[in-house]
Design a protein around this motif. Sequence first.
Motif, PDB file in Angstrom:
ATOM      1  N   ASN A   1       6.508  -5.390   6.768  1.00  0.00           N
ATOM      2  CA  ASN A   1       6.997  -6.742   7.098  1.00  0.00           C
ATOM      3  C   ASN A   1       5.976  -7.756   6.584  1.00  0.00           C
ATOM      4  N   SER A   2       5.898  -7.874   5.262  1.00  0.00           N
ATOM      5  CA  SER A   2       4.936  -8.771   4.613  1.00  0.00           C
ATOM      6  C   SER A   2       5.486  -9.103   3.228  1.00  0.00           C
ATOM      7  N   THR A   3       4.943 -10.159   2.624  1.00  0.00           N
ATOM      8  CA  THR A   3       5.442 -10.556   1.309  1.00  0.00           C
ATOM      9  C   THR A   3       4.910  -9.605   0.216  1.00  0.00           C
ATOM     10  N   ALA A   4       5.537  -9.650  -0.949  1.00  0.00           N
ATOM     11  CA  ALA A   4       5.063  -8.820  -2.071  1.00  0.00           C
ATOM     12  C   ALA A   4       3.644  -9.232  -2.481  1.00  0.00           C
ATOM     13  N   GLU A   5       3.318 -10.519  -2.374  1.00  0.00           N
ATOM     14  CA  GLU A   5       1.972 -11.011  -2.737  1.00  0.00           C
ATOM     15  C   GLU A   5       0.920 -10.362  -1.839  1.00  0.00           C
ATOM     16  N   ILE A   6       1.221 -10.252  -0.564  1.00  0.00           N
ATOM     17  CA  ILE A   6       0.276  -9.635   0.384  1.00  0.00           C
ATOM     18  C   ILE A   6       0.170  -8.132   0.106  1.00  0.00           C
ATOM     19  N   LYS A   7       1.301  -7.500  -0.150  1.00  0.00           N
ATOM     20  CA  LYS A   7       1.260  -6.056  -0.454  1.00  0.00           C
ATOM     21  C   LYS A   7       0.382  -5.812  -1.675  1.00  0.00           C
ATOM     22  N   ALA A   8       0.507  -6.698  -2.670  1.00  0.00           N
ATOM     23  CA  ALA A   8      -0.240  -6.531  -3.925  1.00  0.00           C
ATOM     24  C   ALA A   8      -1.755  -6.521  -3.695  1.00  0.00           C
ATOM     25  N   LYS A   9      -2.216  -7.100  -2.619  1.00  0.00           N
ATOM     26  CA  LYS A   9      -3.662  -7.167  -2.315  1.00  0.00           C
ATOM     27  C   LYS A   9      -4.071  -6.142  -1.261  1.00  0.00           C
ATOM     28  N   SER A  10      -3.147  -5.256  -0.900  1.00  0.00           N
ATOM     29  CA  SER A  10      -3.438  -4.285   0.159  1.00  0.00           C
ATOM     30  C   SER A  10      -3.679  -2.902  -0.437  1.00  0.00           C
ATOM     31  N   ASP A  11      -4.249  -2.009   0.377  1.00  0.00           N
ATOM     32  CA  ASP A  11      -4.507  -0.653  -0.112  1.00  0.00           C
ATOM     33  C   ASP A  11      -3.319   0.271   0.114  1.00  0.00           C
ATOM     34  N   VAL A  12      -2.657   0.074   1.246  1.00  0.00           N
ATOM     35  CA  VAL A  12      -1.510   0.938   1.540  1.00  0.00           C
ATOM     36  C   VAL A  12      -0.548   0.183   2.465  1.00  0.00           C
ATOM     37  N   CYS A  13       0.726   0.507   2.351  1.00  0.00           N
ATOM     38  CA  CYS A  13       1.715  -0.069   3.263  1.00  0.00           C
ATOM     39  C   CYS A  13       2.055   0.961   4.336  1.00  0.00           C
ATOM     40  N   VAL A  14       2.590   0.478   5.439  1.00  0.00           N
ATOM     41  CA  VAL A  14       3.105   1.372   6.483  1.00  0.00           C
ATOM     42  C   VAL A  14       4.374   0.753   7.057  1.00  0.00           C
ATOM     43  N   THR A  15       5.187   1.592   7.686  1.00  0.00           N
ATOM     44  CA  THR A  15       6.291   1.073   8.503  1.00  0.00           C
ATOM     45  C   THR A  15       6.020   1.544   9.925  1.00  0.00           C
ATOM     46  N   SER A  16       6.850   1.104  10.864  1.00  0.00           N
ATOM     47  CA  SER A  16       6.589   1.500  12.255  1.00  0.00           C
ATOM     48  C   SER A  16       6.767   3.004  12.439  1.00  0.00           C
ATOM     49  N   SER A  17       7.541   3.658  11.574  1.00  0.00           N
ATOM     50  CA  SER A  17       7.764   5.095  11.773  1.00  0.00           C
ATOM     51  C   SER A  17       6.687   5.969  11.137  1.00  0.00           C
ATOM     52  N   ASN A  18       5.887   5.420  10.228  1.00  0.00           N
ATOM     53  CA  ASN A  18       4.883   6.294   9.592  1.00  0.00           C
ATOM     54  C   ASN A  18       3.444   5.770   9.729  1.00  0.00           C
ATOM     55  N   ALA A  19       3.250   4.640  10.419  1.00  0.00           N
ATOM     56  CA  ALA A  19       1.925   3.992  10.451  1.00  0.00           C
ATOM     57  C   ALA A  19       0.831   4.925  10.970  1.00  0.00           C
ATOM     58  N   ILE A  20       1.121   5.666  12.024  1.00  0.00           N
ATOM     59  CA  ILE A  20       0.080   6.535  12.611  1.00  0.00           C
ATOM     60  C   ILE A  20      -0.298   7.619  11.597  1.00  0.00           C
ATOM     61  N   ARG A  21       0.714   8.251  11.022  1.00  0.00           N
ATOM     62  CA  ARG A  21       0.472   9.321  10.045  1.00  0.00           C
ATOM     63  C   ARG A  21      -0.308   8.804   8.839  1.00  0.00           C
ATOM     64  N   VAL A  22       0.093   7.660   8.316  1.00  0.00           N
ATOM     65  CA  VAL A  22      -0.549   7.120   7.113  1.00  0.00           C
ATOM     66  C   VAL A  22      -2.000   6.717   7.410  1.00  0.00           C
ATOM     67  N   VAL A  23      -2.224   6.035   8.529  1.00  0.00           N
ATOM     68  CA  VAL A  23      -3.596   5.596   8.861  1.00  0.00           C
ATOM     69  C   VAL A  23      -4.494   6.818   9.056  1.00  0.00           C
ATOM     70  N   LYS A  24      -3.977   7.842   9.728  1.00  0.00           N
ATOM     71  CA  LYS A  24      -4.763   9.073   9.928  1.00  0.00           C
ATOM     72  C   LYS A  24      -5.143   9.714   8.600  1.00  0.00           C
TER      73      LYS A  24
END
Length: 302
Positions: A112-135
Amino acid sequence: METIAEEIKQLAKEKDVVILAHYYVDGEVQAIADYVGDSYYLSKIATEVKQKNILFCGVTFMGESAKILNPEKKVIMADELADCPMAHMVDLDKIEEVRKQYKDVAVVCYVNSTAEIKAKSDVCVTSSNAIRVVKALENKRIFFIPDNNLGRYVASKVPEKEFIFHDGFCHVHTSITKEQVEAAKKLYPASLVLAHPECTEDVLALADFIGSTSEIIDYATRSENENFIICTEMGVFYELMQKNPQKKFYSVGHRQFCPNMKRITLEKVKNALLTMQPELVLDEEIRKKSFLPLSKMLELAR
Ligand code: 13P
Ligand code: SF4
């Protein structure tokens, strides 16, 4: 005479369009979609469909994810003004500032963020995979943007990492109060409370289950319980009732309503198919940069 739903089906077939919809759009729109799901499912399915064109019944960031992952496809939005306010609650300067301060930080960006913000991030998550991805990330230090409640929920499940939170929020989920949930529990004592992690910490503390929209629907469907108090946007009631006509689902208040998702109507879907507009267009540089964190999410969430 053909119904509008039949006209939509026919037009989509003629124009080689697949219709994707989120669980928060009106039931009659969900009913004409080829695929309905949570944000994770919709971004995954967008990479698997055969049609040349995608018509998105959801908010801007969802259509953007489909376009980022499928640059060769034309992505059309059912309503181009349907936008998620949370997607704009963090800015590029804030990311720069945190990166300068902490060289070892991973910027974890809720979809839930703009494409510009995603472009500056390391990884995306959704509410269903955030725990798995962060781990799965090597970094110990996490800057979680933009949603504060989801960030804190993930942090509670991944205590081995250090989190920096941001102050983004969803006005729909934060409007659900602890008092409302307690009152609903008194009224319907046999119910289980199912909540989306965008809800506040004190609401989540009352929940029997916390998950994404799809996870809430799956949980209620699998459960032997017959009664559920639902702490997320009311659009999920359509699928909950389709799958479980014998079960009872209760809302907690009058504000479980996302006005942006509700902008989407069958008339707008039909019009978008007739004109093949409005097309979602992204700057190619931003698209390429935002592809990396989104595809990393798909890989780590698998
Ligand atoms: P889901 O990924 O759980 O469908 O949530 C999307 C959203 O916008 C929640 O408010
Ligand atoms: Fe955004 Fe909240 Fe609507 Fe989800 S429910 S799209 S987070 S405003």
